[in-house]
Design an enzyme around this catalytic site. Structure first.
Site, PDB file in Angstrom:
ATOM      1  N   GLN A   1      33.764 -11.520  31.556  1.00  0.00           N
ATOM      2  CA  GLN A   1      35.031 -10.978  31.125  1.00  0.00           C
ATOM      3  C   GLN A   1      35.918 -10.181  31.808  1.00  0.00           C
ATOM      4  O   GLN A   1      35.280  -9.217  32.642  1.00  0.00           O
ATOM      5  CB  GLN A   1      34.163 -11.414  30.220  1.00  0.00           C
ATOM      6  CG  GLN A   1      35.442 -10.721  28.732  1.00  0.00           C
ATOM      7  CD  GLN A   1      34.430  -9.737  27.774  1.00  0.00           C
ATOM      8  OE1 GLN A   1      33.276  -9.016  27.860  1.00  0.00           O
ATOM      9  NE2 GLN A   1      34.965  -9.625  26.740  1.00  0.00           N
ATOM     10  N   GLY A   2      36.926 -11.137  31.790  1.00  0.00           N
ATOM     11  CA  GLY A   2      37.949 -10.171  32.428  1.00  0.00           C
ATOM     12  C   GLY A   2      39.184  -9.618  31.659  1.00  0.00           C
ATOM     13  O   GLY A   2      40.178  -9.783  31.577  1.00  0.00           O
ATOM     14  N   TYR A   3      38.671  -8.517  30.813  1.00  0.00           N
ATOM     15  CA  TYR A   3      39.717  -8.198  29.641  1.00  0.00           C
ATOM     16  C   TYR A   3      39.618  -6.698  29.845  1.00  0.00           C
ATOM     17  O   TYR A   3      40.767  -6.384  30.374  1.00  0.00           O
ATOM     18  CB  TYR A   3      38.588  -8.043  28.187  1.00  0.00           C
ATOM     19  CG  TYR A   3      38.464  -9.000  28.073  1.00  0.00           C
ATOM     20  CD1 TYR A   3      39.002 -10.524  28.209  1.00  0.00           C
ATOM     21  CD2 TYR A   3      38.353  -9.179  26.414  1.00  0.00           C
ATOM     22  CE1 TYR A   3      38.492 -11.940  27.403  1.00  0.00           C
ATOM     23  CE2 TYR A   3      38.290 -10.591  25.792  1.00  0.00           C
ATOM     24  CZ  TYR A   3      38.727 -11.974  25.812  1.00  0.00           C
ATOM     25  OH  TYR A   3      38.811 -12.681  25.729  1.00  0.00           O
ATOM     26  N   SER A   4      38.862  -5.520  30.130  1.00  0.00           N
ATOM     27  CA  SER A   4      39.182  -4.025  30.789  1.00  0.00           C
ATOM     28  C   SER A   4      39.804  -3.895  31.955  1.00  0.00           C
ATOM     29  O   SER A   4      39.344  -4.546  32.544  1.00  0.00           O
ATOM     30  CB  SER A   4      37.787  -3.429  30.388  1.00  0.00           C
ATOM     31  OG  SER A   4      36.789  -3.504  28.585  1.00  0.00           O
TER      32      SER A   4
ATOM     33  N   SER B   1      31.413  -7.049  33.697  1.00  0.00           N
ATOM     34  CA  SER B   1      29.154  -7.084  33.892  1.00  0.00           C
ATOM     35  C   SER B   1      29.397  -8.304  35.122  1.00  0.00           C
ATOM     36  O   SER B   1      29.515  -9.393  34.656  1.00  0.00           O
ATOM     37  CB  SER B   1      28.758  -7.694  32.707  1.00  0.00           C
ATOM     38  OG  SER B   1      29.086  -6.684  32.129  1.00  0.00           O
TER      39      SER B   1
ATOM     40  N   GLU C   1      27.279 -19.544  14.024  1.00  0.00           N
ATOM     41  CA  GLU C   1      26.231 -19.625  13.026  1.00  0.00           C
ATOM     42  C   GLU C   1      25.288 -18.270  13.011  1.00  0.00           C
ATOM     43  O   GLU C   1      25.108 -17.422  12.321  1.00  0.00           O
ATOM     44  CB  GLU C   1      25.619 -20.489  13.158  1.00  0.00           C
ATOM     45  CG  GLU C   1      26.124 -21.471  12.318  1.00  0.00           C
ATOM     46  CD  GLU C   1      25.012 -23.439  12.258  1.00  0.00           C
ATOM     47  OE1 GLU C   1      24.638 -23.030  13.160  1.00  0.00           O
ATOM     48  OE2 GLU C   1      25.461 -24.122  11.858  1.00  0.00           O
TER      49      GLU C   1
HETATM   50  C1  LIG Z   1      27.263  -2.987  28.579  1.00  0.00           C
HETATM   51  C2  LIG Z   1      28.560  -2.752  29.086  1.00  0.00           C
HETATM   52  C3  LIG Z   1      28.974  -4.135  29.119  1.00  0.00           C
HETATM   53  C4  LIG Z   1      30.867  -4.582  29.349  1.00  0.00           C
HETATM   54  N1  LIG Z   1      31.683  -5.216  30.448  1.00  0.00           N
HETATM   55  C5  LIG Z   1      32.238  -5.818  29.758  1.00  0.00           C
HETATM   56  C6  LIG Z   1      32.817  -6.842  30.954  1.00  0.00           C
HETATM   57  O1  LIG Z   1      32.368  -7.987  30.979  1.00  0.00           O
HETATM   58  N2  LIG Z   1      34.177  -7.069  30.746  1.00  0.00           N
HETATM   59  C7  LIG Z   1      35.211  -6.509  30.090  1.00  0.00           C
HETATM   60  O2  LIG Z   1      36.253  -6.713  29.915  1.00  0.00           O
HETATM   61  N3  LIG Z   1      34.585  -4.590  29.730  1.00  0.00           N
HETATM   62  C8  LIG Z   1      33.659  -4.697  29.570  1.00  0.00           C
HETATM   63  N4  LIG Z   1      32.923  -3.427  29.334  1.00  0.00           N
HETATM   64  C9  LIG Z   1      34.062  -2.758  28.853  1.00  0.00           C
HETATM   65  C10 LIG Z   1      33.907  -2.479  27.707  1.00  0.00           C
HETATM   66  O3  LIG Z   1      34.567  -3.454  26.898  1.00  0.00           O
HETATM   67  C11 LIG Z   1      34.826  -0.675  27.365  1.00  0.00           C
HETATM   68  O4  LIG Z   1      33.810   0.173  28.354  1.00  0.00           O
HETATM   69  C12 LIG Z   1      35.395  -0.573  26.024  1.00  0.00           C
HETATM   70  O5  LIG Z   1      36.584  -1.892  25.395  1.00  0.00           O
HETATM   71  C13 LIG Z   1      35.782   0.679  25.862  1.00  0.00           C
HETATM   72  O6  LIG Z   1      36.684   1.228  26.767  1.00  0.00           O
HETATM   73  P1  LIG Z   1      36.193   2.112  27.243  1.00  0.00           P
HETATM   74  O7  LIG Z   1      35.374   2.305  27.849  1.00  0.00           O
HETATM   75  O8  LIG Z   1      37.778   2.292  28.346  1.00  0.00           O
HETATM   76  O9  LIG Z   1      37.239   3.367  26.804  1.00  0.00           O
HETATM   77  P2  LIG Z   1      38.121   4.091  26.009  1.00  0.00           P
HETATM   78  O10 LIG Z   1      38.343   2.696  25.152  1.00  0.00           O
HETATM   79  O11 LIG Z   1      38.859   4.856  27.107  1.00  0.00           O
HETATM   80  O12 LIG Z   1      37.435   5.132  24.745  1.00  0.00           O
HETATM   81  C14 LIG Z   1      37.225   6.245  25.282  1.00  0.00           C
HETATM   82  C15 LIG Z   1      36.405   7.143  24.473  1.00  0.00           C
HETATM   83  O13 LIG Z   1      37.360   7.366  22.948  1.00  0.00           O
HETATM   84  C16 LIG Z   1      36.886   6.383  21.905  1.00  0.00           C
HETATM   85  N5  LIG Z   1      38.155   6.545  21.743  1.00  0.00           N
HETATM   86  C17 LIG Z   1      39.185   5.091  22.176  1.00  0.00           C
HETATM   87  N6  LIG Z   1      40.254   5.718  21.045  1.00  0.00           N
HETATM   88  C18 LIG Z   1      40.034   6.310  19.799  1.00  0.00           C
HETATM   89  C19 LIG Z   1      40.316   5.314  18.549  1.00  0.00           C
HETATM   90  N7  LIG Z   1      41.065   4.940  18.259  1.00  0.00           N
HETATM   91  N8  LIG Z   1      39.550   6.304  17.977  1.00  0.00           N
HETATM   92  C20 LIG Z   1      38.769   6.659  17.585  1.00  0.00           C
HETATM   93  N9  LIG Z   1      38.031   7.150  18.403  1.00  0.00           N
HETATM   94  C21 LIG Z   1      38.664   6.041  19.825  1.00  0.00           C
HETATM   95  C22 LIG Z   1      36.054   5.415  22.163  1.00  0.00           C
HETATM   96  O14 LIG Z   1      35.691   4.888  21.373  1.00  0.00           O
HETATM   97  C23 LIG Z   1      35.413   6.152  23.693  1.00  0.00           C
HETATM   98  O15 LIG Z   1      34.156   7.081  22.602  1.00  0.00           O
HETATM   99  C24 LIG Z   1      31.334  -3.306  29.207  1.00  0.00           C
HETATM  100  C25 LIG Z   1      30.880  -1.906  28.793  1.00  0.00           C
HETATM  101  C26 LIG Z   1      29.579  -1.707  28.422  1.00  0.00           C
HETATM  102  C27 LIG Z   1      29.484  -0.413  28.135  1.00  0.00           C
END
Ligand SMILES: Cc1cc2nc3c(=O)[nH]c(=O)nc-3n(C[C@H](O)[C@H](O)[C@H](O)COP(=O)(O)OP(=O)(O)OC[C@H]3O[C@@H](n4cnc5c(N)ncnc54)[C@H](O)[C@@H]3O)c2cc1C
Length: 387
Positions: free
Chosen positions: A118-121, A153, A236
């Site tokens: 999944q190429g999102y973050s 991942s 489902e």
């Molecule tokens: C086990 C695991 C697998 C993953 N696998 C993938 C993957 O395969 N592909 C992929 O693309 N991504 C993956 N991710 C990434 C995941 O999608 C991101 O970690 C997640 O979306 C959070 O983004 P971030 O790490 O940049 O944290 P940030 O967005 O920087 O957030 C940091 C902290 O600030 C808080 N925060 C941020 N904005 C707000 C707000 N508006 N209000 C309140 N609190 C806020 C968050 O809750 C968090 O506690 C994975 C993450 C994990 C843990």
């Protein structure tokens, strides 16, 4: 008002059919791939996927789906294959893909031959995903991609990624993104593992340096990637999937409490342990009933999405609470790291605790879930991020 939680005669007879199938077909040591094919042929796996793409093409029926899940779990039989490809890409292609894309990508994904990343973050674009900056430009009939993804991942063992890429730099941020399928095995892609605190290296950084993908490997239209990524075919299993997981870890905790000694007696006899277990059991039953409410809402054409979102939050908190209770029971062993080749023992609870932290972040953090529940569920003012 009395609530009747029994399924009707049609579904009870379906339960019997599933149970008979499992008695006949499942035994330990059987080739699992063969068993999955038999389960698909019988109509139990990949129910929303047409037969021509390798599924079993059944009419949506949340009650049947939940019966299948519970019977397979009761018999200790393997379930459907899981992963980004099967759980995210396949439903998205079914809903938004071209026919040739479905034919090309779905069968070998369902068979487990092709794994998907999944190429999102991106660095700086997690919760605020729509701010992503990886660029895609159309040059001579190909998308040329430059930028970086992170937390990807298992990317090293994946064949393809489905990625969100900015293709319309001048459009508003949610409208400028496209959903591209990209072959990860090409010179313009560099995948670097990230070392984790628990010793694993499942996450990766993925760098795109003039990587390419054919023009038509786009799902949906240019600039529609945001809505494509939010496609939710009726899943489902989502509705009750969580309760199976919650129940399994709760049952392991009960076994631990029966086995372990605490304060000179079996842990399960210690009053404060019993209090904690009773509280967790009550939460588990609430999750089960919430699952039933979701099913009945979906069956009557209502919207169960908010309850589903609450379900994810509740399940992450529950998994953490179970692991914390286990840590109190295993005492000092909770300090043992799960790393290494030791035979799995109590340190797996440390792993369980670490996993519970991960599920509170992956796929949208718990904070963001709370924002969405507050805004969509209770009409509180918008936060503006992560929705
Ligand atoms: C086990 C695991 C697998 C993953 N696998 C993938 C993957 O395969 N592909 C992929 O693309 N991504 C993956 N991710 C990434 C995941 O999608 C991101 O970690 C997640 O979306 C959070 O983004 P971030 O790490 O940049 O944290 P940030 O967005 O920087 O957030 C940091 C902290 O600030 C808080 N925060 C941020 N904005 C707000 C707000 N508006 N209000 C309140 N609190 C806020 C968050 O809750 C968090 O506690 C994975 C993450 C994990 C843990």
């Amino acid at each position: 008002m009395a609530i009747d939680l029994q399924f009707g005669p049609e579904h009870e007879s379906f339960r019997q059919d599933v149970s008979d199938f499992l008695q006949r077909e499942w035994r330990k040591g059987r080739d699992v791939a063969e068993f999955r094919t038999a389960a698909t042929d019988a109509g139990y796996f990949y129910r929303s996927v047409p037969r021509r793409f390798g599924g079993s093409e059944q009419a949506p029926d949340s009650i049947k789906a939940s019966i299948i899940a519970s019977e397979f779990s009761r018999h200790g039989a393997p379930g459907e294959l899981k992963g980004n490809g099967i759980q995210m890409l396949v439903p998205t292609l079914l809903e938004r893909g071209e026919d040739w894309q479905k034919e090309m990508f779905i069968p070998r994904t369902l068979s487990g031959e092709w794994q998907w990343a999944q190429g999102y973050s991106e660095p700086g674009s997690g919760s605020d995903l729509a701010s992503l900056r990886t660029r895609g430009e159309l040059v001579d009939g190909k998308w040329v991609i430059n930028g970086q993804k992170v937390w990807t991942s298992y990317a090293r063992s994946c064949r393809y990624t489905f990625a969100l890429v900015r293709t319309e730099p001048d459009a508003p941020k949610h409208k400028g993104i496209s959903y591209l399928i990209i072959d990860l095995h090409q010179p313009g892609i560099d995948i670097r593992p990230m070392k984790q605190i628990n010793g694993g290296d499942d996450f990766n950084e993925v760098f795109f340096d003039n990587a390419t993908t054919p023009e038509n490997w786009i799902v949906g239209k240019r600039g529609e990637g945001w809505s494509v990524s939010k496609s939710t075919l009726r899943h489902e299993r989502n509705m009750l999937g969580g309760i199976d997981r919650s129940e399994a870890i709760f049952n392991s905790l009960i076994k631990l409490a029966q086995r372990a000694t605490l304060e000179g007696q079996p842990a399960i006899s210690v009053p404060w342990v019993r209090d904690l277990l009773a509280g967790l059991k009550a939460e588990l039953e609430m999750q089960r009933h919430s699952g039933h409410i979701q099913i009945s809402r979906a069956l009557s054409g209502g919207d169960a999405s908010l309850l589903q979102m609450m379900g994810k939050l509740v399940q992450s908190n529950f998994a953490a609470a179970v692991a914390e209770t286990a840590s109190q029971i295993i005492e000092d062993e909770a300090l043992i790291s799960p790393i290494g080749n030791r035979r799995p023992g109590n340190e797996r609870w440390v792993g369980q605790y670490m996993n519970s932290l991960a599920t509170a972040i992956a796929g949208g953090t718990s904070n963001i879930q709370r924002n969405i529940i507050a805004e969509r569920g209770y009409g509180l003012p918008r936060d503006g991020i992560g929705t």
